[in-house]
Design a protein around this motif. Sequence first.
Motif, PDB file in Angstrom:
ATOM      1  N   ALA A 202      28.675  39.679  38.713  1.00 22.66           N
ATOM      2  CA  ALA A 202      29.243  38.894  37.184  1.00 22.66           C
ATOM      3  C   ALA A 202      28.731  37.379  37.634  1.00 22.66           C
ATOM      4  CB  ALA A 202      30.320  38.866  36.486  1.00 22.66           C
ATOM      5  N   ALA A 203      29.303  36.875  39.589  1.00 23.44           N
ATOM      6  CA  ALA A 203      30.317  35.765  39.699  1.00 23.44           C
ATOM      7  C   ALA A 203      28.625  35.337  41.000  1.00 23.44           C
ATOM      8  CB  ALA A 203      31.848  36.001  40.552  1.00 23.44           C
ATOM      9  N   ARG A 204      27.960  35.619  40.685  1.00 24.26           N
ATOM     10  CA  ARG A 204      27.340  34.904  42.011  1.00 24.26           C
ATOM     11  C   ARG A 204      26.672  33.531  42.283  1.00 24.26           C
ATOM     12  NH1 ARG A 204      22.241  39.543  40.835  1.00 24.26           N
ATOM     13  NH2 ARG A 204      22.899  39.150  38.514  1.00 24.26           N
ATOM     14  N   ASP A 205      26.950  33.199  41.257  1.00 23.09           N
ATOM     15  CA  ASP A 205      26.201  31.354  41.401  1.00 23.09           C
ATOM     16  C   ASP A 205      28.278  31.004  41.902  1.00 23.09           C
ATOM     17  OD1 ASP A 205      27.740  32.446  38.650  1.00 23.09           O
ATOM     18  OD2 ASP A 205      26.383  30.932  38.101  1.00 23.09           O
ATOM     19  N   ARG A 206      29.456  31.648  41.401  1.00 26.88           N
ATOM     20  CA  ARG A 206      30.400  30.701  42.030  1.00 26.88           C
ATOM     21  C   ARG A 206      30.836  31.019  43.088  1.00 26.88           C
ATOM     22  NH1 ARG A 206      31.369  28.026  36.978  1.00 26.88           N
ATOM     23  NH2 ARG A 206      33.599  28.040  37.856  1.00 26.88           N
ATOM     24  N   ASP A 207      31.481  29.587  43.853  1.00 24.11           N
ATOM     25  CA  ASP A 207      32.095  30.084  45.191  1.00 24.11           C
ATOM     26  C   ASP A 207      33.573  30.173  44.761  1.00 24.11           C
ATOM     27  OD1 ASP A 207      32.558  27.864  44.524  1.00 24.11           O
ATOM     28  OD2 ASP A 207      32.120  26.991  46.003  1.00 24.11           O
ATOM     29  N   THR A 208      33.833  29.536  43.651  1.00 29.04           N
ATOM     30  CA  THR A 208      35.392  29.776  42.989  1.00 29.04           C
ATOM     31  C   THR A 208      35.572  30.705  41.588  1.00 29.04           C
ATOM     32  OG1 THR A 208      35.962  27.573  44.244  1.00 29.04           O
ATOM     33  CG2 THR A 208      37.749  28.641  42.450  1.00 29.04           C
ATOM     34  N   PHE A 209      36.319  31.549  42.016  1.00 33.80           N
ATOM     35  CA  PHE A 209      37.003  32.273  40.275  1.00 33.80           C
ATOM     36  C   PHE A 209      37.336  33.148  40.952  1.00 33.80           C
ATOM     37  CE2 PHE A 209      34.148  35.270  42.963  1.00 33.80           C
ATOM     38  CZ  PHE A 209      34.655  36.265  42.819  1.00 33.80           C
ATOM     39  N   VAL A 210      38.242  33.988  39.669  1.00 32.58           N
ATOM     40  CA  VAL A 210      39.774  34.517  39.645  1.00 32.58           C
ATOM     41  C   VAL A 210      39.244  36.482  39.085  1.00 32.58           C
ATOM     42  CG1 VAL A 210      41.352  35.841  38.548  1.00 32.58           C
ATOM     43  CG2 VAL A 210      41.282  33.131  39.644  1.00 32.58           C
ATOM     44  N   LEU A 211      38.765  37.114  39.676  1.00 34.60           N
ATOM     45  CA  LEU A 211      38.569  38.691  38.825  1.00 34.60           C
ATOM     46  C   LEU A 211      39.994  39.063  38.655  1.00 34.60           C
ATOM     47  CD1 LEU A 211      36.274  40.935  39.844  1.00 34.60           C
ATOM     48  CD2 LEU A 211      38.508  41.938  39.871  1.00 34.60           C
ATOM     49  N   LEU A 212      40.027  39.762  36.897  1.00 36.27           N
ATOM     50  CA  LEU A 212      40.726  40.127  36.199  1.00 36.27           C
ATOM     51  C   LEU A 212      40.850  41.660  36.138  1.00 36.27           C
ATOM     52  CD1 LEU A 212      43.720  39.672  34.994  1.00 36.27           C
ATOM     53  CD2 LEU A 212      42.622  38.832  33.297  1.00 36.27           C
ATOM     54  N   TRP A 213      41.278  42.158  36.842  1.00 41.13           N
ATOM     55  CA  TRP A 213      41.374  43.881  37.344  1.00 41.13           C
ATOM     56  C   TRP A 213      42.028  44.453  35.447  1.00 41.13           C
ATOM     57  CZ3 TRP A 213      37.592  46.840  39.367  1.00 41.13           C
ATOM     58  CH2 TRP A 213      38.059  48.204  39.361  1.00 41.13           C
ATOM     59  N   LEU A 214      41.157  44.994  34.987  1.00 44.45           N
ATOM     60  CA  LEU A 214      41.451  46.153  33.651  1.00 44.45           C
ATOM     61  C   LEU A 214      41.127  47.078  33.832  1.00 44.45           C
ATOM     62  CD1 LEU A 214      41.193  43.025  31.191  1.00 44.45           C
ATOM     63  CD2 LEU A 214      42.632  42.993  32.126  1.00 44.45           C
TER      64      LEU A 214
END
Length: 407
Positions: A202-214
């Motif tokens: 889901a973040a292939r176009d992002r170099d900055t992001f946070v993954l929130l694990w649920l």
Amino acid sequence: MAASPSTARAINDRLALRLLQQEGPLTAGQLKQLTGLSRPTVADLAERLTAAGLITVVGEAGEQRRGPNAKVYGIVADRAHLAALDVRTEGVAVAVSDLVGTVLAEISAPIAPAAGTGRAVERAVTLVERALEEAGAGRPHTVGVGAPGLIDPASGELRDSQGLPEWHRRLVAALQERLPGARVSLENETNLAALAEQRDGAARDRDTFVLLWLGHGTGAAVILDGALRRGASGGTGEIGFLPVPGTPGLPSATDCGGGFHSLASAAAVAELAGEYGVMAEEGGEPAAAGAVRAAVARVGEEPDSADARFLDALAGRVAVGVASVAALLDPGCVVLGGEIGHAGGGELAARVQARTARMSPLSTEVRASVLGGGAVLRGALLTARDRAQDELFGPTVQSPTVRGRAH
């Protein structure tokens, strides 16, 4: 200062290998176009890499399908095999791939909580050996392991944590003993999931992001400017301990009760679903993820139903974590990962984004995981492949001569 001829050759070879790994098989003409190297230089490097057993001719291209320019070169996939493990409290999943990432075998097995440490370790290692056998592979070059808990940044070992079984800490040593010569590396499961979402999800176009694990538990992984951030003690993203409203007390150093874990862990989500009368459909999916998936499937038919109210309540809980992350890091994007985030899909993500917008002045896009619970295993396999290729091919070389993709 100009590079020496040997250094220049090494740089060119590594660049060509990286392109073949990223793009797949290429002709000499395509390598020339992508690297900007001369035709004789490309011919020389193709001869060197073929002689070294790193690449081979895998076919021919063009209408005539004749001559040196028609040869299609690809990486020798079976030059090395890789193994990856996703270690959970209740079991282990294992995947084996070749050097270019083609998965050759994938199996999983439960490990009963009552099993002793020795038996649990033996079961996990035996599962790896079985997967290697099914893949037709010998000893793996590299093994990547993803596990819950804190990884000590100095030693690379899993720190002793309450609530996690002792066999997790013994597993790496057992793998190294049973697979002599294999490079075994350990990483936090949420960090691996984020790396997988960045590369393939889901973040292939992002170099900055946070993954929130649920999932069974809660966690977060932070990617800033393309780099994974682990923190001084390896604890970046331990969001389960974040104090939140709506809980009876505060978390402690050894217990995340009273933290975000109390709002958004699988047990908490299953309990919330029960309060709204939302039940998972029968099947093998965990209760919390199943309830979320069932609610999402039905909510379009009855917008004011119990399913909708349940999803709104869950979104409100998750938004507490997202808004906290936004306030501290302003990542611009949060991916909802794990089994629950994946089950909620775009429906839950949209509700969380809307709720977060009411709580924070910072614009934060919320996306659903593409890889779900499989992201940890995928991330472990990707990191194992990167490590193996760095050793076999040399470190990654960034070059301004790469002109684009061969498409």
